[in-house]
Design a protein around this motif. Structure first.
Motif, PDB file in Angstrom:
ATOM      1  N   TRP A  55       0.819  -1.213   0.000  1.00 56.32           N
ATOM      2  CA  TRP A  55       0.000   0.000   0.000  1.00 56.32           C
ATOM      3  C   TRP A  55       0.853   1.264   0.000  1.00 56.32           C
ATOM      4  O   TRP A  55       0.433   2.298  -0.507  1.00 56.32           O
ATOM      5  N   VAL A  56       2.049   1.156   0.577  1.00 57.76           N
ATOM      6  CA  VAL A  56       2.969   2.293   0.460  1.00 57.76           C
ATOM      7  C   VAL A  56       3.317   2.525  -1.004  1.00 57.76           C
ATOM      8  O   VAL A  56       3.386   3.666  -1.492  1.00 57.76           O
ATOM      9  N   GLY A  57       3.520   1.426  -1.751  1.00 55.48           N
ATOM     10  CA  GLY A  57       3.815   1.561  -3.183  1.00 55.48           C
ATOM     11  C   GLY A  57       2.681   2.207  -3.930  1.00 55.48           C
ATOM     12  O   GLY A  57       2.882   3.041  -4.833  1.00 55.48           O
ATOM     13  N   ILE A  58       1.441   1.853  -3.591  1.00 56.29           N
ATOM     14  CA  ILE A  58       0.280   2.465  -4.252  1.00 56.29           C
ATOM     15  C   ILE A  58       0.198   3.949  -3.917  1.00 56.29           C
ATOM     16  O   ILE A  58      -0.095   4.792  -4.778  1.00 56.29           O
ATOM     17  N   ALA A  59       0.466   4.278  -2.650  1.00 60.70           N
ATOM     18  CA  ALA A  59       0.415   5.683  -2.252  1.00 60.70           C
ATOM     19  C   ALA A  59       1.454   6.519  -2.990  1.00 60.70           C
ATOM     20  O   ALA A  59       1.241   7.702  -3.270  1.00 60.70           O
ATOM     21  N   ILE A  60       2.582   5.895  -3.325  1.00 59.65           N
ATOM     22  CA  ILE A  60       3.601   6.611  -4.090  1.00 59.65           C
ATOM     23  C   ILE A  60       3.212   6.704  -5.561  1.00 59.65           C
ATOM     24  O   ILE A  60       3.452   7.720  -6.231  1.00 59.65           O
ATOM     25  N   ALA A  61       2.560   5.651  -6.057  1.00 53.90           N
ATOM     26  CA  ALA A  61       2.190   5.631  -7.478  1.00 53.90           C
ATOM     27  C   ALA A  61       1.129   6.670  -7.808  1.00 53.90           C
ATOM     28  O   ALA A  61       1.148   7.280  -8.893  1.00 53.90           O
ATOM     29  N   ALA A  62       0.175   6.904  -6.909  1.00 49.85           N
ATOM     30  CA  ALA A  62      -0.925   7.828  -7.190  1.00 49.85           C
ATOM     31  C   ALA A  62      -0.417   9.253  -7.477  1.00 49.85           C
ATOM     32  O   ALA A  62      -0.803   9.861  -8.490  1.00 49.85           O
ATOM     33  N   PRO A  63       0.447   9.827  -6.639  1.00 45.55           N
ATOM     34  CA  PRO A  63       0.973  11.160  -6.975  1.00 45.55           C
ATOM     35  C   PRO A  63       1.774  11.166  -8.274  1.00 45.55           C
ATOM     36  O   PRO A  63       1.784  12.164  -9.008  1.00 45.55           O
ATOM     37  N   VAL A  70      -5.458   5.546 -12.934  1.00 44.58           N
ATOM     38  CA  VAL A  70      -5.294   5.460 -11.483  1.00 44.58           C
ATOM     39  C   VAL A  70      -6.297   4.496 -10.854  1.00 44.58           C
ATOM     40  O   VAL A  70      -5.912   3.558 -10.141  1.00 44.58           O
ATOM     41  N   PRO A  71      -7.616   4.646 -11.073  1.00 45.48           N
ATOM     42  CA  PRO A  71      -8.539   3.674 -10.470  1.00 45.48           C
ATOM     43  C   PRO A  71      -8.346   2.261 -11.014  1.00 45.48           C
ATOM     44  O   PRO A  71      -8.585   1.283 -10.298  1.00 45.48           O
ATOM     45  N   VAL A  72      -7.923   2.142 -12.273  1.00 46.94           N
ATOM     46  CA  VAL A  72      -7.670   0.806 -12.827  1.00 46.94           C
ATOM     47  C   VAL A  72      -6.559   0.113 -12.021  1.00 46.94           C
ATOM     48  O   VAL A  72      -6.658  -1.061 -11.663  1.00 46.94           O
ATOM     49  N   PHE A  80      -4.133  -3.478 -20.704  1.00 42.69           N
ATOM     50  CA  PHE A  80      -2.777  -3.935 -20.400  1.00 42.69           C
ATOM     51  C   PHE A  80      -2.379  -3.569 -18.973  1.00 42.69           C
ATOM     52  O   PHE A  80      -1.869  -4.406 -18.225  1.00 42.69           O
ATOM     53  N   VAL A  81      -2.644  -2.301 -18.592  1.00 40.09           N
ATOM     54  CA  VAL A  81      -2.298  -1.860 -17.238  1.00 40.09           C
ATOM     55  C   VAL A  81      -3.088  -2.652 -16.196  1.00 40.09           C
ATOM     56  O   VAL A  81      -2.553  -3.121 -15.189  1.00 40.09           O
ATOM     57  N   GLY A  82      -4.400  -2.822 -16.423  1.00 41.88           N
ATOM     58  CA  GLY A  82      -5.225  -3.567 -15.472  1.00 41.88           C
ATOM     59  C   GLY A  82      -4.786  -5.012 -15.337  1.00 41.88           C
ATOM     60  O   GLY A  82      -4.660  -5.546 -14.224  1.00 41.88           O
ATOM     61  N   GLY A  83      -4.533  -5.675 -16.484  1.00 41.86           N
ATOM     62  CA  GLY A  83      -4.136  -7.077 -16.431  1.00 41.86           C
ATOM     63  C   GLY A  83      -2.763  -7.279 -15.824  1.00 41.86           C
ATOM     64  O   GLY A  83      -2.555  -8.163 -14.982  1.00 41.86           O
TER      65      GLY A  83
END
Length: 405
Positions: free
Chosen positions: A9-17, A42-44, A92-95
């Protein structure tokens, strides 16, 4: 494991910005439609990360539909190839993200199963000396629930006699030196003492120590028993010949270096052959055990694996012969000890059927001091000759040998 999930979840928090920054760049450098369409990624990613590849691709399809509707509603110029590119990117991103997240969760689950089901005791401790995490093997071995260990200093559970060496080992770990086969004793919740063998690796940057321990209590007990068998006579429980010779060599070396002295007693059970022939070998064994008990009870400090300096050492030398080493004893003390043994054995009566069989011993005494310290075999020979002098006089007595050269 919880710390691995938190990292995800830390990785996701970094990816969103990061996505937001790219969105701003695309809005500045490209068309507004491109920027809006990219924002749907982002939501995908979030759906794919939490739900897996299939949900990620479904989220990608929904994102493509919504972005296309938004583009048409805003009447933004997008070519057919642009729509195809969007669809490919979303799917592609979702899969891919979902596949990665599923693999990560599988690895986490496998790691958690290993952590929970391992027979070894796995722990994470801090450089502050406290447990941070322990697996269920700790409770199975020591009886403490995880909450009774976590955030508590591990030295609280170490046997008092092993705390000092455990502190030194912990200091080495904090200095970056890993531990291999370090052994110490832990106090279980029920009061028992358990031997643990540790392999530990420090991570200096994180301030953590990853340790794996194995309960080796049974192995230590077996080693102690084997050590005892290797140094003790199986019939009487006294030291055996090999261990006694080691003690005698040590005492003679000490006398040569520091002075003082002592006495060697060679003790023989009188009429042992007649006892065996008349009453059988089982009775002969009982006679030897009885004499061994008298020697153990009447000489101080006998039959210990780690005797104190100055304490007597008693052994069965072989057959019906016993020996005793009396450090620091002078002529008067050695003869008094020998006489006490003779009297104690003569007071014995060995029950055999309806009979009571009397026992007697003959004792030869040889003294040594800094002025006359012979080799061990020579001292034995002198004491043995003195014993035969006592036996020749009818047995049940003592004989003092002349001072050996």
């Amino acid at each position: 494991m919880r710390w691995m999930t938190e990292r995800r979840w830390v990785g996701i928090a970094i990816a969103a910005p990061l996505f937001a920054a790219i969105f701003v760049a695309r809005a500045t450098m490209g068309t507004l439609g491109d920027a809006i369409s990219f924002l749907y990624v982002v939501p995908v990613v979030l759906v794919a990360t939490s739900r897996g590849a299939r949900a990620g691709m479904l989220a990608g399809a929904v994102a493509f539909i919504l972005s296309s509707v938004g583009t048409l509603t805003m009447d933004l110029p997008v070519t057919p190839l642009g729509y195809v590119n969007r669809a490919v990117v979303y799917l592609f991103v979702g899969g891919l993200t979902g596949r990665f997240a599923t693999t990560l969760r599988a690895l986490e689950a496998e790691s958690a199963r290993h952590f929970d089901l391992s027979l070894d005791m796995i722990s994470i401790a801090g450089f502050d000396g406290c447990f941070k995490s322990v697996n269920p093997a700790f409770e199975r071995t020591l009886g403490y629930r995880p909450e009774e260990l976590v955030d508590h200093p591990f030295l609280e559970f170490v046997h008092p006699d092993d705390r000092e060496k455990t502190e030194r080992e912990a200091a080495s770990l904090a200095g970056g030196v890993k531990t291999v086969q370090f052994q110490n004793r832990y106090l279980a919740k029920d009061g028992q003492v358990r031997w643990l063998e540790w392999t530990s690796i420090p991570l200096s940057q994180e301030g953590l120590i990853y340790g794996v321990a194995r309960d080796v209590t049974e192995r230590k007990e077996l080693e102690a028993e084997l050590e005892r068998f290797s140094q003790h006579d199986s019939l009487t429980g006294l030291f055996n010949r090999r261990r006694f010779e080691e003690e005698l060599q040590r005492q003679l070396a000490y006398t040569r270096r520091y002075g003082s002295g002592g006495a060697l007693l060679v003790i023989d059970l009188d009429r042992f052959k007649q006892i065996n022939d008349r009453y059988g070998h089982a009775t002969g064994d009982e006679a030897l055990r009885a004499v061994g008990e008298v020697l153990r009870d009447n000489l101080r400090g006998t039959d210990t694996l780690a005797r104190e300096d100055g304490a007597a050492v008693v052994a069965r030398f072989g057959g019906d012969e016993f020996v005793a080493l009396l450090p620091e004893a002078d002529e008067e003390g050695a003869c008094a000890a020998a006489a006490r043994l003779v009297a104690a054995v003569e007071a014995l009566r060995l029950p055999v059927g309806d009979s009571l069989v009397p026992l007697r011993i003959s004792v030869g005494v040889a003294l040594f001091d800094e002025h006359g310290v012979p080799a061990a075999q020579d001292l034995f020979a002198v004491a043995d000759r003195a014993m035969y002098v006592a036996k020749a006089g009818g047995g049940g007595g003592i004989s003092l040998a002349a001072s050996p050269a």
